[in-house]
Scaffold this motif. Structure first.
Motif, PDB file in Angstrom:
ATOM      1  N   GLN A 115      14.022 -10.517   0.984  1.00 50.94           N
ATOM      2  CA  GLN A 115      15.227 -10.103   0.499  1.00 50.94           C
ATOM      3  C   GLN A 115      15.206  -8.650   0.020  1.00 50.94           C
ATOM      4  O   GLN A 115      16.105  -7.651   0.624  1.00 50.94           O
ATOM      5  N   ASN A 138      14.707  -5.954   2.597  1.00 51.62           N
ATOM      6  CA  ASN A 138      16.018  -5.969   3.384  1.00 51.62           C
ATOM      7  C   ASN A 138      15.400  -6.518   4.837  1.00 51.62           C
ATOM      8  O   ASN A 138      15.820  -5.906   5.857  1.00 51.62           O
ATOM      9  N   ARG A 166      15.278  -4.666  -8.109  1.00 51.30           N
ATOM     10  CA  ARG A 166      16.007  -5.426  -7.069  1.00 51.30           C
ATOM     11  C   ARG A 166      15.818  -6.766  -7.380  1.00 51.30           C
ATOM     12  O   ARG A 166      16.726  -7.409  -7.105  1.00 51.30           O
ATOM     13  N   LEU A 211      18.449  -9.565  -7.992  1.00 53.57           N
ATOM     14  CA  LEU A 211      18.774 -10.658  -6.775  1.00 53.57           C
ATOM     15  C   LEU A 211      18.462 -12.240  -7.373  1.00 53.57           C
ATOM     16  O   LEU A 211      18.968 -13.027  -6.925  1.00 53.57           O
ATOM     17  N   GLY A 224      22.361 -11.294  -7.678  1.00 52.15           N
ATOM     18  CA  GLY A 224      22.780  -9.633  -7.446  1.00 52.15           C
ATOM     19  C   GLY A 224      23.466  -9.101  -8.626  1.00 52.15           C
ATOM     20  O   GLY A 224      24.182  -8.162  -8.259  1.00 52.15           O
ATOM     21  N   HIS A 234      28.339  -7.647  -9.371  1.00 50.23           N
ATOM     22  CA  HIS A 234      27.845  -8.136  -8.608  1.00 50.23           C
ATOM     23  C   HIS A 234      27.541  -7.479  -7.399  1.00 50.23           C
ATOM     24  O   HIS A 234      28.538  -7.208  -6.455  1.00 50.23           O
ATOM     25  N   VAL A 235      26.533  -6.340  -7.411  1.00 50.93           N
ATOM     26  CA  VAL A 235      26.190  -5.376  -6.274  1.00 50.93           C
ATOM     27  C   VAL A 235      25.927  -5.721  -4.746  1.00 50.93           C
ATOM     28  O   VAL A 235      26.114  -5.140  -3.825  1.00 50.93           O
ATOM     29  N   GLU A 236      25.418  -7.086  -4.805  1.00 49.11           N
ATOM     30  CA  GLU A 236      24.990  -7.806  -3.773  1.00 49.11           C
ATOM     31  C   GLU A 236      24.874  -9.213  -3.932  1.00 49.11           C
ATOM     32  O   GLU A 236      24.919  -9.773  -5.075  1.00 49.11           O
TER      33      GLU A 236
END
Length: 402
Positions: A85, A88, A223, A227, A231, A238-240
């Motif tokens: 993840q 990407n 990141r 995660l 996220g 929560h940016v993702e």
């Protein structure tokens, strides 16, 4: 990665001198006071999620692996998913990996929506074959996921050369290989990201599930830290979309104690492997049975000691050892490309002959550090009896000459 959660393989009490495949109770008893104190400290502080216990253990692991960053998570499987993840990798992407491994190696690729692309392994070390990787790279390939199987590193120089040439990430599945080395460098820092498991039967095993990710890339590390907590970048922002995969403070406290003993336990496993070599030579078992090879540029940590039983005799030998109450197991009985859940990828039997033959030949013997020479002698004696019996039976079953 192992699928059994039993700390000790059970045997009938009436059987004399059983030898278990794994016995975690001996290890625990040797450090009981330290482990119990660490657990009590967590309960006294009532800090169970992340916090100082986890950050201190992460720092210890980063130092041990010689990585800049180490991030604890819920399991070795989660470590692999989080790694992909963070890179990407998702739908439309391909990740090249081995079919001769535990299921999580490939399932993590499927879980993020990417496609696992299997290639065969090298018969010398059971690890993914770099030449096969090279032939499988396509414009959709985004990463290579080698496994350091049974505790011996894959051929990382050749793999990294391919990755650099084609602009690919390298995610190490080091679940079985903590402390192993390739040309003096530790598993976990040999690629873009390294992934570890602390399942109880691993060389560094916790009191339940746990995992960890290593990387030298601070942006990737940040990141992954985000995660693993849905996220969340802080203050419920929560940016993702991530997941809930935090290493428990209780696990971190136990693992921190055990990490101090890891190298001595590894030396015990290596000593046992050397004893096996001497005993096999003495019993003249190298015709039917083949020992694992430790390649000169590697440090093998023997999470498993897997021999090959040739001539189609593996299952008979396995049953004979079980009848003698000698611990043994098969890792792995079916290569991943033939698993029912991956049938939609179209792989067929015969496509990866080395992996398929290994799945028919491989058998694991006891290797944990606390084994005595007498127990190892009993294992080899049992193997000698099993081979003699099986080869005699096979000879009798052959048709007589006219």
């Amino acid at each position: 990665m192992s699928t059994s959660v039993a700390s000790t393989v059970p045997f009938p009490a009436s059987t004399p001198d059983p030898v278990p495949l794994i016995d975690l109770t001996q290890q625990y008893q040797s450090i009981k006071s330290e482990v119990d104190a660490a657990v009590q400290r967590v309960f006294t502080n009532q800090s169970f999620v992340l916090g100082e216990e986890v950050s201190n253990f992460e720092a210890d692991m980063a130092k041990y692996c010689d990585s800049r960053e180490a991030i604890g998570c819920g399991s070795g499987t989660d470590a692999l998913i989080l790694a992909l993840q963070a890179l990407n990798i998702g739908p439309g992407d391909e990740v090249i990996t081995t079919p001769f491994s535990f299921f999580a190696t490939a399932s993590c690729i499927e879980r993020v929506g990417a496609t696992p692309v299997f290639v065969d392994v090298d018969a010398k070390d059971y690890n993914i074959d770099p030449d096969a990787i090279a032939a499988a790279i396509t414009p959709r390939t985004r990463a290579i996921l080698p496994v350091h199987l049974f505790g011996q590193c894959a051929k990382m120089e050749a793999i990294n050369r391919l990755a650099t040439k084609h602009g690919l990430a390298v995610v190490e599945d080091a679940a079985q290989a903590i402390g192993s080395e390739f040309r003096g460098r530790r598993a976990g820092v040999l690629g873009t990201i390294g992934c570890f498991s602390f399942f109880p039967t691993k060389n560094l095993g916790g009191a339940g599930d746990g995992g960890l990710i290593t990387t030298d890339d601070p942006a990737l590390a940040n990141r992954i830290k985000r995660l693993r907590v849905h996220g969340d970048s802080g203050r419920y922002q929560h940016v993702e979309v991530g997941m809930n995969s935090r290493l428990d403070a209780l696990q971190a406290a136990v693992l921190a104690v055990k990490l101090r003993y890891l190298d001595s336990w590894t030396e015990g496993r290596q000593r046992n492997a050397n004893w096996y070599t001497e005993l096999f030579d003495r019993e003249n078992l190298n015709g039917v049975l083949e020992l694992p090879r430790t390649l000169k540029d590697r440090r093998h940590v023997y999470n498993q000691f897997c021999i090959r039983v040739h001539d189609g005799l593996r299952d008979q030998v396995l049953q004979s050892l079980r009848d003698q109450q000698i611990g043994c197991a098969v890792y792995y009985p079916q290569p991943l490309h033939l698993q029912p859940c991956f049938a939609h990828h179209g792989y067929k039997e015969g496509q990866f002959p080395v992996s398929e033959q290994l799945s028919r030949d491989i058998m694991a013997l006891p290797i944990f550090a606390e084994l005595t020479l007498a127990q190892l002698e009993r294992v080899v004696d049992g193997l000698s009896k099993a081979v003699a019996s099986c080869t005699s039976t096979s000879a009798k079953s052959l048709p007589k000459a006219a």
